[in-house]
Motif scaffolding. Structure first.
Motif, PDB file in Angstrom:
ATOM      1  N   GLU A 104      43.021  -4.627  53.484  1.00 23.78           N
ATOM      2  CA  GLU A 104      43.101  -4.477  52.024  1.00 23.78           C
ATOM      3  C   GLU A 104      42.869  -5.819  51.325  1.00 23.78           C
ATOM      4  N   GLU A 105      43.352  -6.894  51.924  1.00 27.45           N
ATOM      5  CA  GLU A 105      43.132  -8.226  51.352  1.00 27.45           C
ATOM      6  C   GLU A 105      41.640  -8.560  51.311  1.00 27.45           C
ATOM      7  N   VAL A 106      40.933  -8.210  52.378  1.00 26.16           N
ATOM      8  CA  VAL A 106      39.486  -8.460  52.426  1.00 26.16           C
ATOM      9  C   VAL A 106      38.785  -7.678  51.321  1.00 26.16           C
ATOM     10  N   ILE A 107      39.167  -6.430  51.173  1.00 22.54           N
ATOM     11  CA  ILE A 107      38.554  -5.576  50.149  1.00 22.54           C
ATOM     12  C   ILE A 107      38.813  -6.132  48.748  1.00 22.54           C
ATOM     13  N   ASP A 108      40.054  -6.543  48.507  1.00 22.54           N
ATOM     14  CA  ASP A 108      40.411  -7.087  47.187  1.00 22.54           C
ATOM     15  C   ASP A 108      39.718  -8.425  46.931  1.00 22.54           C
ATOM     16  N   ALA A 109      39.610  -9.257  47.973  1.00 24.88           N
ATOM     17  CA  ALA A 109      39.031 -10.599  47.820  1.00 24.88           C
ATOM     18  C   ALA A 109      37.535 -10.560  47.517  1.00 24.88           C
ATOM     19  N   ASP A 110      36.913  -9.415  47.744  1.00 28.35           N
ATOM     20  CA  ASP A 110      35.478  -9.317  47.460  1.00 28.35           C
ATOM     21  C   ASP A 110      35.189  -9.515  45.982  1.00 28.35           C
ATOM     22  N   ASP A 111      36.170  -9.245  45.142  1.00 25.48           N
ATOM     23  CA  ASP A 111      35.985  -9.472  43.704  1.00 25.48           C
ATOM     24  C   ASP A 111      35.674 -10.947  43.426  1.00 25.48           C
ATOM     25  N   ARG A 112      36.309 -11.843  44.174  1.00 24.61           N
ATOM     26  CA  ARG A 112      36.063 -13.272  43.978  1.00 24.61           C
ATOM     27  C   ARG A 112      34.634 -13.632  44.369  1.00 24.61           C
ATOM     28  N   ILE A 113      34.130 -13.048  45.449  1.00 24.60           N
ATOM     29  CA  ILE A 113      32.746 -13.304  45.854  1.00 24.60           C
ATOM     30  C   ILE A 113      31.793 -12.799  44.783  1.00 24.60           C
ATOM     31  N   ASP A 114      32.087 -11.632  44.238  1.00 25.24           N
ATOM     32  CA  ASP A 114      31.244 -11.082  43.171  1.00 25.24           C
ATOM     33  C   ASP A 114      31.278 -11.975  41.927  1.00 25.24           C
ATOM     34  N   GLU A 115      32.458 -12.508  41.621  1.00 21.57           N
ATOM     35  CA  GLU A 115      32.577 -13.408  40.469  1.00 21.57           C
ATOM     36  C   GLU A 115      31.746 -14.673  40.669  1.00 21.57           C
ATOM     37  N   LEU A 116      31.814 -15.240  41.875  1.00 20.85           N
ATOM     38  CA  LEU A 116      31.026 -16.436  42.171  1.00 20.85           C
ATOM     39  C   LEU A 116      29.539 -16.140  42.069  1.00 20.85           C
ATOM     40  N   ASP A 117      29.153 -14.963  42.518  1.00 18.36           N
ATOM     41  CA  ASP A 117      27.750 -14.550  42.437  1.00 18.36           C
ATOM     42  C   ASP A 117      27.272 -14.601  40.988  1.00 18.36           C
ATOM     43  N   LEU A 118      28.048 -14.025  40.090  1.00 27.20           N
ATOM     44  CA  LEU A 118      27.667 -13.986  38.674  1.00 27.20           C
ATOM     45  C   LEU A 118      27.706 -15.376  38.040  1.00 27.20           C
ATOM     46  N   GLU A 119      28.737 -16.158  38.392  1.00 22.18           N
ATOM     47  CA  GLU A 119      28.860 -17.498  37.819  1.00 22.18           C
ATOM     48  C   GLU A 119      27.697 -18.398  38.245  1.00 22.18           C
ATOM     49  N   ILE A 120      27.364 -18.356  39.526  1.00 20.34           N
ATOM     50  CA  ILE A 120      26.283 -19.211  40.030  1.00 20.34           C
ATOM     51  C   ILE A 120      24.936 -18.747  39.491  1.00 20.34           C
ATOM     52  N   GLU A 121      24.764 -17.434  39.396  1.00 20.21           N
ATOM     53  CA  GLU A 121      23.529 -16.915  38.803  1.00 20.21           C
ATOM     54  C   GLU A 121      23.363 -17.437  37.377  1.00 20.21           C
ATOM     55  N   GLY A 122      24.452 -17.411  36.619  1.00 17.20           N
ATOM     56  CA  GLY A 122      24.395 -17.916  35.253  1.00 17.20           C
ATOM     57  C   GLY A 122      24.056 -19.389  35.202  1.00 17.20           C
TER      58      GLY A 122
END
Length: 226
Positions: free
Chosen positions: A46-64
């Motif tokens: 469950e921690e891995v599943i929840d932590a994926d939000d942080r990876i998605d956030e980094l994806d958007l931040e770096i793209e920007g």
């Protein structure tokens, strides 16, 4: 406002560090997902599943950030390739994170299963994939084409291991119908790991493009033996 060259170099260094941070998050997700699978640890899954939000956030931040550098600086030649490659790399890292979530979901399902079988060579395969990712990101930071070739070589080894694991699991299912469900899920895990290795190769080949300005044919020629 346009940046001076030294300021632009600082921005590029920040970009590299953000990409490495995202790579570290993706690597941790893979490690934790495999640990959850081996230990049948639902809480960790469950921690891995929840932590994926942080990876998605980094994806958007770096793209920007990449888009901002392109819009404000109008980088040319190698600088443009570097920023564009950053955009590509984060896509591969995000997908590696997604596959880690897929493995965590398998771990969660199998935790309820009463039949437990060996994970075969899946942990060894995961270790190889994680090393491929590390080497690909090292190549990006060091501008080292020799590391690109190491990633491509390692991909062949991972593919061989994938075929061995698949054969082992197929034999197990034929021998004992009671393990069919679990072995089928483990086949999915092997596939997710194989796809992660492909994304590591993508990252390495994009490093080749940054350094040479040419699209790499290393992986293709390696597969065909040419």
């Amino acid at each position: 406002m346009s940046l001076t060259r030294s300021q632009f170099e600082e921005e590029l260094e920040k970009l590299r560090n953000r990409i490495l941070a995202m790579g570290s998050e993706a690597d941790r997700a893979v490690a934790d997902a495999m640990l959850a699978l081996g230990e049948r640890d639902v809480a960790l899954a469950e921690e891995v599943i929840d932590a994926d939000d942080r990876i998605d956030e980094l994806d958007l931040e770096i793209e920007g950030e990449c888009m901002r550098l392109i819009a404000l600086q109008h980088p040319l030649a190698r600088d443009l390739r570097l920023v564009g490659t950053g955009l590509k790399i984060i896509t591969d890292l995000e997908r590696i994170g997604d596959h880690a979530v897929d493995i965590a979901k398998v771990a969660r399902k199998l935790a309820r299963n009463t039949v437990h079988r060996s994970l075969a060579d899946l942990p060894r395969m995961a270790t190889s994939v994680r090393q491929m990712l590390k080497t690909a990101l090292d190549a990006f930071v060091r501008h080292d084409l020799s590391l690109v070739e190491k990633v491509v070589d390692a991909d062949d080894e991972v593919d061989d291991l994938f075929h061995e694991i698949r054969e082992d699991l197929h034999k197990a299912m034929q021998k004992d119908p009671d393990v069919i469900v679990e072995a089928s899920y483990l086949l999915f895990v092997a596939h997710y790991l194989e796809r992660m290795a492909d994304h590591a190769v993508n990252i390495a080949e994009r490093v080749y493009f940054v350094e040479t300005g040419q699209l790499s044919q290393l992986a293709k020629s390696h597969k065909t033996g040419s």
